[in-house]
Scaffold this active site. Sequence first.
Site, mmCIF file in Angstrom:
data_model
loop_
_atom_site.group_PDB
_atom_site.id
_atom_site.type_symbol
_atom_site.label_atom_id
_atom_site.label_comp_id
_atom_site.label_asym_id
_atom_site.label_seq_id
_atom_site.Cartn_x
_atom_site.Cartn_y
_atom_site.Cartn_z
ATOM 1 N N ASN A 7 0.883 -1.167 0.000
ATOM 2 C CA ASN A 7 0.000 0.000 0.000
ATOM 3 C C ASN A 7 0.921 1.218 0.000
ATOM 4 O O ASN A 7 1.453 1.614 1.034
ATOM 5 C CB ASN A 7 -0.880 -0.053 1.257
ATOM 6 C CG ASN A 7 -1.809 1.138 1.348
ATOM 7 O OD1 ASN A 7 -1.748 2.062 0.540
ATOM 8 N ND2 ASN A 7 -2.684 1.118 2.347
ATOM 9 N N ARG A 99 -2.626 -2.114 -3.355
ATOM 10 C CA ARG A 99 -3.830 -1.327 -3.145
ATOM 11 C C ARG A 99 -3.748 -0.140 -4.101
ATOM 12 O O ARG A 99 -2.772 0.612 -4.088
ATOM 13 C CB ARG A 99 -3.876 -0.815 -1.714
ATOM 14 C CG ARG A 99 -5.033 0.114 -1.524
ATOM 15 C CD ARG A 99 -4.996 0.809 -0.193
ATOM 16 N NE ARG A 99 -6.128 1.700 -0.099
ATOM 17 C CZ ARG A 99 -6.133 2.804 0.607
ATOM 18 N NH1 ARG A 99 -5.065 3.153 1.287
ATOM 19 N NH2 ARG A 99 -7.204 3.555 0.645
ATOM 20 N N HIS A 189 -12.822 3.073 0.152
ATOM 21 C CA HIS A 189 -12.830 2.039 1.209
ATOM 22 C C HIS A 189 -13.553 0.777 0.745
ATOM 23 O O HIS A 189 -14.028 -0.010 1.563
ATOM 24 C CB HIS A 189 -13.563 2.516 2.486
ATOM 25 C CG HIS A 189 -12.870 3.591 3.252
ATOM 26 N ND1 HIS A 189 -13.571 4.597 3.897
ATOM 27 C CD2 HIS A 189 -11.563 3.824 3.506
ATOM 28 C CE1 HIS A 189 -12.719 5.400 4.507
ATOM 29 N NE2 HIS A 189 -11.495 4.944 4.286
ATOM 30 N N GLY A 219 -12.593 5.285 10.576
ATOM 31 C CA GLY A 219 -11.182 5.365 10.946
ATOM 32 C C GLY A 219 -10.793 6.833 10.887
ATOM 33 O O GLY A 219 -11.571 7.698 11.278
ATOM 34 N N GLY A 221 -10.232 8.261 7.939
ATOM 35 C CA GLY A 221 -11.235 8.500 6.905
ATOM 36 C C GLY A 221 -12.459 7.684 7.273
ATOM 37 O O GLY A 221 -12.328 6.624 7.880
ATOM 38 N N ARG A 250 -11.487 15.823 7.643
ATOM 39 C CA ARG A 250 -12.339 16.225 6.518
ATOM 40 C C ARG A 250 -13.744 16.576 7.003
ATOM 41 O O ARG A 250 -14.277 15.916 7.902
ATOM 42 C CB ARG A 250 -12.455 15.092 5.485
ATOM 43 C CG ARG A 250 -11.160 14.724 4.817
ATOM 44 C CD ARG A 250 -11.427 13.754 3.671
ATOM 45 N NE ARG A 250 -10.191 13.157 3.199
ATOM 46 C CZ ARG A 250 -9.926 11.859 3.240
ATOM 47 N NH1 ARG A 250 -10.812 10.994 3.704
ATOM 48 N NH2 ARG A 250 -8.776 11.403 2.791
ATOM 49 N N GLY A 343 -14.594 2.469 14.826
ATOM 50 C CA GLY A 343 -15.689 1.496 14.843
ATOM 51 C C GLY A 343 -15.324 0.213 15.573
ATOM 52 O O GLY A 343 -16.158 -0.400 16.237
ATOM 53 N N GLU A 344 -14.052 -0.193 15.476
ATOM 54 C CA GLU A 344 -13.631 -1.445 16.096
ATOM 55 C C GLU A 344 -13.351 -1.303 17.590
ATOM 56 O O GLU A 344 -13.461 -2.264 18.341
ATOM 57 C CB GLU A 344 -12.341 -1.959 15.422
ATOM 58 C CG GLU A 344 -12.568 -2.431 14.010
ATOM 59 C CD GLU A 344 -11.272 -2.618 13.239
ATOM 60 O OE1 GLU A 344 -10.227 -2.856 13.863
ATOM 61 O OE2 GLU A 344 -11.301 -2.514 11.998
ATOM 62 N N ASN A 345 -12.975 -0.078 17.998
ATOM 63 C CA ASN A 345 -12.471 0.083 19.375
ATOM 64 C C ASN A 345 -13.305 0.941 20.300
ATOM 65 O O ASN A 345 -13.199 0.801 21.513
ATOM 66 C CB ASN A 345 -11.057 0.677 19.325
ATOM 67 C CG ASN A 345 -10.068 -0.266 18.698
ATOM 68 O OD1 ASN A 345 -9.865 -1.353 19.197
ATOM 69 N ND2 ASN A 345 -9.497 0.134 17.577
ATOM 70 N N GLU A 396 -8.185 -5.339 5.009
ATOM 71 C CA GLU A 396 -8.058 -5.065 3.575
ATOM 72 C C GLU A 396 -6.891 -5.841 2.968
ATOM 73 O O GLU A 396 -6.982 -6.320 1.840
ATOM 74 C CB GLU A 396 -7.881 -3.558 3.350
ATOM 75 C CG GLU A 396 -9.124 -2.776 3.732
ATOM 76 C CD GLU A 396 -8.844 -1.314 4.018
ATOM 77 O OE1 GLU A 396 -9.061 -0.493 3.133
ATOM 78 O OE2 GLU A 396 -8.405 -1.006 5.138
HETATM 79 P P1 ADP Z 1 -6.805 4.955 9.210
HETATM 80 O O1 ADP Z 1 -8.090 5.402 8.584
HETATM 81 O O2 ADP Z 1 -5.697 5.972 9.103
HETATM 82 O O3 ADP Z 1 -6.409 3.545 8.856
HETATM 83 P P2 ADP Z 1 -7.640 3.845 11.745
HETATM 84 O O4 ADP Z 1 -8.648 2.964 11.099
HETATM 85 O O5 ADP Z 1 -6.488 3.243 12.444
HETATM 86 O O6 ADP Z 1 -7.108 4.977 10.763
HETATM 87 O O7 ADP Z 1 -8.440 4.768 12.787
HETATM 88 C C1 ADP Z 1 -7.833 5.782 13.489
HETATM 89 C C2 ADP Z 1 -8.847 6.372 14.466
HETATM 90 O O8 ADP Z 1 -9.280 5.346 15.374
HETATM 91 C C3 ADP Z 1 -8.281 7.502 15.315
HETATM 92 O O9 ADP Z 1 -9.216 8.557 15.404
HETATM 93 C C4 ADP Z 1 -8.131 6.824 16.683
HETATM 94 O O10 ADP Z 1 -8.232 7.734 17.738
HETATM 95 C C5 ADP Z 1 -9.308 5.897 16.671
HETATM 96 N N1 ADP Z 1 -9.198 4.887 17.731
HETATM 97 C C6 ADP Z 1 -8.336 3.868 17.847
HETATM 98 N N2 ADP Z 1 -8.521 3.221 19.027
HETATM 99 C C7 ADP Z 1 -9.539 3.856 19.666
HETATM 100 C C8 ADP Z 1 -10.214 3.683 20.913
HETATM 101 N N3 ADP Z 1 -9.877 2.716 21.754
HETATM 102 N N4 ADP Z 1 -11.207 4.547 21.229
HETATM 103 C C9 ADP Z 1 -11.544 5.536 20.378
HETATM 104 N N5 ADP Z 1 -10.960 5.745 19.197
HETATM 105 C C10 ADP Z 1 -9.972 4.922 18.846
#
Ligand code: ADP
Length: 415
Positions: A7, A99, A189, A219, A221, A250, A343-345, A396
């Site tokens: 990538n 990618r 995406h 994320g 984005g 953005r 979304g994951e965390n 991805e």
């Molecule tokens: P990218 O789009 O650059 O791949 P990521 O998918 O890694 O980025 O997402 C980054 C975002 O996820 C950041 O805003 C980061 O603060 C947020 N993030 C990661 N872990 C957590 C968490 N535990 N709680 C809230 N936000 C989180």
Amino acid sequence: MNILVLNCGSSSVKFQLIATDVELIAQNADRRLARGVIERIGGEAIITLHAEGREAQRSTAPLRDTRAAVELIIRWACSETSGIDTVKSVADVHAIGHRVVHGGERFTHSVLITDEVLRGIEDCIDLAPLHNPANIKGITAAREVFGVGLPQAAVFDTAFHQTLPDRAYLYALPYQLYRRHRIRRYGFHGTSHRYVAYRYRQLRNIARDETNVITLHLGNGCSAAAIRRGDSIDTSMGLTPLEGLVMGTRSGDLDPAIIDFIAAKEGLSAQEVETLLNKQSGLIGISGLTNDMRELLAEAREHDDRRARLAVEIFCYRVRKYIGAYLAAMNGADAIIFTGGIGENSVEVRALICDGLQWLGLELDEERNAAQREGREGIISHDNSRLAAYVIPTDEELLIARDTVRCVRGVPQRF
Ligand code: ADP
């Protein structure tokens, strides 16, 4: 087959080395051998190399260009220090998957890269002037390092959204602008939306044409996609990734007249306003603090920072509006799926987004929601929730590796 997934950005290269093949895909038994990222290429580069099951190795070195970065990756992978026992020489890399951000209307699937494909990717530079040139550099660098004989595949961010019907991809502009310049919604995406929709149907043990979900990639984005019968039928990013949800830096959707208004009031050029909308807006713009959601949540919690809270609220509100719109666009859905770093965390952001969707039949299960973080996947709604909610970490790179294998082996891609 050992697949090197690349990538390539303007000054960075992210990579993974994945062992996979047709049977391994069927058994979900692909093996991640290594991953890493090289940043600040062009100067003293920051290098992180991480072989599976070992400690990550961090270092710096002067790296001139993308080619030097690709050379470094393969030299490390083949060396004793990496400890990857199945890669001893360049010949142990069997194909490369790239990618590629923009495939325009031409690329609806992943393809093996030929000179003609490369010209097609070049033709899309107008649509992605920052990204496609970097992807092309990655492809030519890999050709130089591995030789033209090694198969390389291109996996496009836009391809999954090529199933959008014209009523969803056309803007209400003079039609000749679409005809002359292909101004339309492309969406991005795509590999992420496609991957989580695929994982969802695996988890539920259902067929592709039974997959009716709204996927939320949140994320740095952010984008949403409406997936009906397995196909993307609408998505929030447009001609460029600026449209749609509020993102780290953005703005997402806004009144297009604002652009001229800002230009006049602030004495900025159109280009400068575009930069402002892409780099100084969104979470960082509203909060005045950071584009990092984790930091914003901490600021709101620990210091009761009003603008940090506002940024989070506006972010979640915009996502909720898109969920409502897509439910209408697709005549209802079975689930919403959260993915991407936020979304994951973020248990809190997911709860804020779902709060207000009870009317639609979404009942969040607090315990389940709190348990899904740090790469875990699963359902976060009650069993009796009419609209389910899931967390599915995106991957991805895995999909790029699998598509590369399918391109090389000539087997159909599962889109
Ligand atoms: P990218 O789009 O650059 O791949 P990521 O998918 O890694 O980025 O997402 C980054 C975002 O996820 C950041 O805003 C980061 O603060 C947020 N993030 C990661 N872990 C957590 C968490 N535990 N709680 C809230 N936000 C989180």
